[in-house]
Design an enzyme around this catalytic site. Structure first.
Site, PDB file in Angstrom:
ATOM      1  N   GLU A 226      -0.849 -30.612 -65.066  1.00  0.00           N
ATOM      2  CA  GLU A 226       0.654 -30.192 -64.573  1.00  0.00           C
ATOM      3  C   GLU A 226       1.786 -30.875 -64.945  1.00  0.00           C
ATOM      4  OE1 GLU A 226      -2.296 -30.876 -63.193  1.00  0.00           O
ATOM      5  OE2 GLU A 226      -2.942 -29.485 -61.411  1.00  0.00           O
ATOM      6  N   LYS A 518     -11.112 -30.207 -63.073  1.00  0.00           N
ATOM      7  CA  LYS A 518     -10.144 -30.292 -64.179  1.00  0.00           C
ATOM      8  C   LYS A 518     -10.855 -30.016 -65.503  1.00  0.00           C
ATOM      9  CE  LYS A 518      -7.442 -34.194 -61.966  1.00  0.00           C
ATOM     10  NZ  LYS A 518      -6.965 -35.575 -62.023  1.00  0.00           N
TER      11      LYS A 518
END
Ligand code: F6P
Length: 553
Positions: A226, A518
């Site tokens: 991110e 993730k």
């Protein structure tokens, strides 16, 4: 203080399984006797408990008398802490032992706030001297930005600061900025971009002029998807306006432990503020990750905040456990979670400035203690970390307090208030604080059937208007929301979390549970973006969702 660490992982892991500890058994028996007792009775039998079941430290006052405990309970909880090795584990943490066993790391956020002149040697390095080296560089940089000496690519001073980070590299900075807004520079704008949702970046930068904007890319690892995505977007955004690669050095700084990745990204390591692998992300707001806080409030106020943290560290390390705020709060959390089956805990700051404090605490508490594996690799056969949540008072009262007062769940609350407001307007502050005291009183004592009847309530309505009470609260008071008080408050929760983790014999400093999602997301990205239909090998639900998304995008 001068301490030298052996840097070994020798500290006790509370070898006896929790449910076999003598103090645990004693608490179970005690709970059978006291668990159902009502706070009304506890207070009428012991009217002075409101003055005795309190503790003070680092400028904070804790009233824990409205908890479902007696002095005997406190003694038994303290015995549990002792038997669990809280003292030894605390000493091990402060010494720099590698108590984060699954990552083989020291846990030294307490070194971030040790005063200049103290020394803590870990693996032959004086970490306090290193901390102050970074703090001094941060201070010099902050002065240059705040004074306007630092100029952007077109010669203008920086008026906007955008912190790009997520998790501990965002929640602490944004919480501290909001909490200390009163002390912050009003002629500068501070923005925080965390979400990979492009809306976050777009809205944060919408009306900003790139030539007056400084980006702080904050990431311990400098690999977080991110943050790196947002940082690249910021780079493109700045270059589109400023047109020249050389602008990056004037408009981007980094906060990280990973110099290699920082320079790969194109930020000169001259403009990087470092920290260390012994600072966990969620314990990092007082490291260089707090650069945006320092830019907002100035180096002096930032150091006052560090002093507040440190005062609570000293209190935690030295105060007897029965008068030790973090230890008491941690032990009460264990008491409710494990003996009463409470699944959640609410934190309600009666301060609008602390509106992001519950969100900050969610990472601190749940990423730390949301574990089911013990230090020696067994499956915990007891409850660990609760679900933390909260909203500023009085807003929460007009939304979810109904469930706390009259629902079927036991939800212990922390109510946080201040003696003086930073914005004295009419009698707002008295109205605000009256609600802190009233809520604690109502939750504890409730309203009986007889009281409701005596008010002339129609019989059919009586049960609806009864408040059972016996809902526990801690009330935490500080004189005023200063940088010092904020530091003390955060350290209070850090050490309460630590206390819980020690009793539960878990590693409060790793976060393996965030990894799987993730990895899977990385695998799915090309499946969403490929021009040709991908060969999907997931379960039927995931495959169908991906196909539907591909049709919609
Ligand atoms: O994914 C969880 C996490 O690793 C947190 O522990 C951390 O605070 C956050 O991501 C951000 O990590 P970084 O600072 O390395 O970008």
């Amino acid at each position: 203080m001068s301490t030298t660490s052996s840097s070994s992982s020798s500290s006790s892991t509370g070898a006896t399984p929790l449910r076999q500890r003598a103090s645990w058994q004693a608490l179970r028996e005690h709970h059978a006797r006291i668990g159902e007792r009502h706070l009304r009775d506890l207070f009428s039998e012991d009217p002075d408990r409101g003055e005795r079941l309190v503790a003070e430290g680092a400028g904070l006052y804790l009233d824990y008398s409205k908890n479902r405990v007696s002095e005997e309970t406190v003694g038994l909880l303290v015995a549990l802490a002792e038997e669990s090795g809280l003292r030894e584990r605390t000493a091990a943490m402060f010494r720099g032992d590698r108590i984060n066993v699954s990552e083989n790391r020291s846990v030294l956020h307490v070194a971030l706030r040790m005063p200049k002149g103290e020394s803590l040697v870990v693996d032959g390095v004086d970490v306090v001297a290193e901390v102050h080296g970074v703090l001094d560089r941060m201070s010099a940089f902050a002065e240059r930005i705040r004074s306007g000496e630092w100029r952007g690519h077109t010669g203008k001073p920086m008026r906007n600061v955008v912190n790009i980070g997520i998790g501990g590299s965002d929640l602490g900075p944004v919480m501290a900025y909001e909490a200390l807004r009163h002390y912050s520079r009003r002629d500068m704008r501070f923005r925080f971009v965390s979400n990979v949702d492009s809306t976050d970046f777009a809205e944060a930068t919408r009306e900003l002029a790139a030539e007056e904007t400084l980006f702080i890319v904050s990431s311990k690892t400098f690999t977080t998807l991110e943050t790196m995505t947002n940082a690249q977007t910021a780079r493109e955004w700045a270059l589109a306006a400023l047109g020249d690669e050389s602008a990056i050095a004037r408009h981007f700084v980094a906060v990280s432990t990973n110099a290699q990745e920082v320079s790969k990204f194109g930020i000169d390591t001259e403009n990087m503020f470092g920290f260390w692998d012994w600072v966990g992300g969620r314990y990092s707001m007082d490291s260089a990750i707090g650069l945006s806080t320092m830019l907002a409030v100035g180096p002096g106020a930032f150091r006052e905040m560090l002093a507040g943290f440190h005062e609570m560290d000293v209190h935690f390390r030295t105060a007897p456990l029965e008068r030790n705020l973090p230890a008491l709060m941690g032990l009460l959390a264990v008491w409710y979670g494990d003996f009463f089956g409470a699944q959640t805990a609410g934190v309600m700051p009666y301060s609008q400035y602390l509106k992001r404090f519950p969100a900050y605490l969610q990472q601190l508490t749940m990423e730390s203690n949301g574990k089911h594996v013990t230090l020696d690799g067994r499956h915990a056969d007891y409850q660990t970390g609760a679900v933390y949540w909260g909203e500023p008072g009085t807003n929460g009262q007009h939304s979810f307090y109904q469930l706390i007062h009259q629902g079927t769940k036991l939800i212990p609350l922390d109510l946080i208030g201040f003696g003086k407001t930073l914005n004295p307007i009419r009698d707002h502050h008295d109205l605000l604080m009256s609600n802190v005291f009233a809520q604690a009183e109502a939750l504890a004592f409730g309203k009986t059937e007889q009281q409701v009847r005596a008010e002339g309530t129609p019989e059919a309505i009586v049960p609806h208007r009864v408040f059972e009470g016996n809902r526990p609260t801690n009330v935490i008071l500080a004189e005023q929301l200063t940088p010092h008080a904020l530091g003390a408050l955060v350290a209070l929760y850090e050490h309460s979390v630590f206390t819980q983790g020690v009793v539960w014999a878990i590693d409060s400093f790793d976060q393996w549970g965030v990894e799987l999602g993730k990895v899977l997301a990385k695998r799915i990205i090309p499946e969403l973006e490929s021009a040709t239909e991908p060969d999907l090998q997931h379960d039927t639900s995931t495959n169908a969702l991906i196909r539907r998304y591909r049709r919609m995008r």
